[in-house]
Design a protein around this motif. Structure first.
Motif, PDB file in Angstrom:
ATOM      1  N   PRO A 128      32.091   4.499   8.686  1.00  0.00           N
ATOM      2  CA  PRO A 128      31.837   5.699   7.885  1.00  0.00           C
ATOM      3  C   PRO A 128      33.129   6.337   7.401  1.00  0.00           C
ATOM      4  O   PRO A 128      34.185   6.165   8.018  1.00  0.00           O
ATOM      5  N   THR A 135      24.824   9.978  10.011  1.00  0.00           N
ATOM      6  CA  THR A 135      24.661   8.589   9.582  1.00  0.00           C
ATOM      7  C   THR A 135      23.228   8.150   9.841  1.00  0.00           C
ATOM      8  O   THR A 135      22.482   8.786  10.590  1.00  0.00           O
ATOM      9  N   CYS A 140      23.686   2.956  10.428  1.00  0.00           N
ATOM     10  CA  CYS A 140      24.910   3.768  10.478  1.00  0.00           C
ATOM     11  C   CYS A 140      25.525   4.026   9.111  1.00  0.00           C
ATOM     12  O   CYS A 140      26.744   4.213   9.003  1.00  0.00           O
ATOM     13  N   SER A 142      26.413   6.386   5.944  1.00  0.00           N
ATOM     14  CA  SER A 142      26.648   7.827   5.793  1.00  0.00           C
ATOM     15  C   SER A 142      25.504   8.477   5.017  1.00  0.00           C
ATOM     16  O   SER A 142      25.063   7.962   3.985  1.00  0.00           O
TER      17      SER A 142
END
Length: 253
Positions: A128, A135, A140, A142
């Motif tokens: 990220p 997230t 995961c 962003s």
């Protein structure tokens, strides 16, 4: 005497089984959702290989088979067919098409070509960016703080341990039962709203361009009148300014 086996709270899959037990088949989504997410789109149609423009970008929700091309549509004339589009090499679907069928809350939506869309499957992000505080719970990626998942597939994966998630559309509090929870908030591009926009309304139902409509007492006519007073005409005829006699600058020897 055979003793009863105790289930450890750390047993793998125990939380998923408990969440699945609390969710109904309606909560897990309609039967076509998983086939839609696993179908390969934008490939040459196997039924029409000799024809041009045979790219498969359609999906029949009634048959839940392979992707379809435009030449396959006559065989699905009375079925519900949706169109899949591409964005950054990922499959997307318009919110106006899928938002009426399933609950897409907690999923990040995007606006592409003036249309709101949602991604079908996750788009894992290696790392990220700096300052990212939220997230996707599955891949995961962003996300803004108001969302939990980046795609429909990620929401489906999150339902394994969160029984509060659902794809079933529920009537909103204070909403008419005749609406049936059809997801009218997502229908941002209906012909009715297009006509309202052409009549001078914005997306929030407010009047625009200084125009207002109302009906008379009998309700048989509609009149149009400006809110602001008319601008007086501009007088473009200016009085001519008389030039004075030109004077030459004195010469200095």
């Amino acid at each position: 005497m055979v003793g009863m086996m105790e289930t450890s709270p750390d047993d793998g899959g125990g939380g998923e089984a408990m969440a699945a037990a609390q969710q109904t088949e309606e909560d897990m989504g309609p039967p076509w959702l998983r086939p839609l997410l696993s179908t390969s789109f934008f490939v040459a149609c196997a039924s029409h290989p000799e024809l041009s423009k045979n790219e498969c970008n359609l999906f029949c929700l009634g048959c839940t088979g392979d992707a379809l091309c435009a030449y396959c549509l006559p065989a699905h004339r009375d079925h519900h067919v949706v169109q899949i589009r591409r964005s950054s090499y990922h499959n997307v679907i318009r919110v106006s098409e899928v938002g009426k069928l399933i609950d897409i809350s907690h999923v990040q939506t995007y606006v592409i070509n003036s249309a709101k869309i949602v991604f079908l499957n996750g788009r894992p992000q290696a790392r990220p960016g700096k300052g990212v505080t939220n997230t996707c719970e599955i891949c995961c990626r962003s996300l803004p703080d108001s969302f939990r998942f980046c795609s429909l597939g990620c929401k489906l994966g999150g339902m394994r341990w969160d029984p509060s998630l659902t794809f079933a559309i529920r009537p909103k509090r204070g909403q008419d039962s005749g609406d049936g929870g059809s997801g009218s908030d997502y229908d941002s591009f209906s012909p009715k709203k297009a006509r309202r926009a052409a009549a001078g309304y914005d997306q929030l139902g407010r009047f625009d361009r200084g125009m207002i409509r109302w009906s008379d007492d009998e309700g048989s006519k509609s009149n149009t009148a400006p809110i602001t007073p008319t601008t007086p005409p501009i007088n473009r005829c200016r009085p001519s300014r008389r030039k004075g006699i030109p004077h030459r600058a004195p010469f200095y020897g």
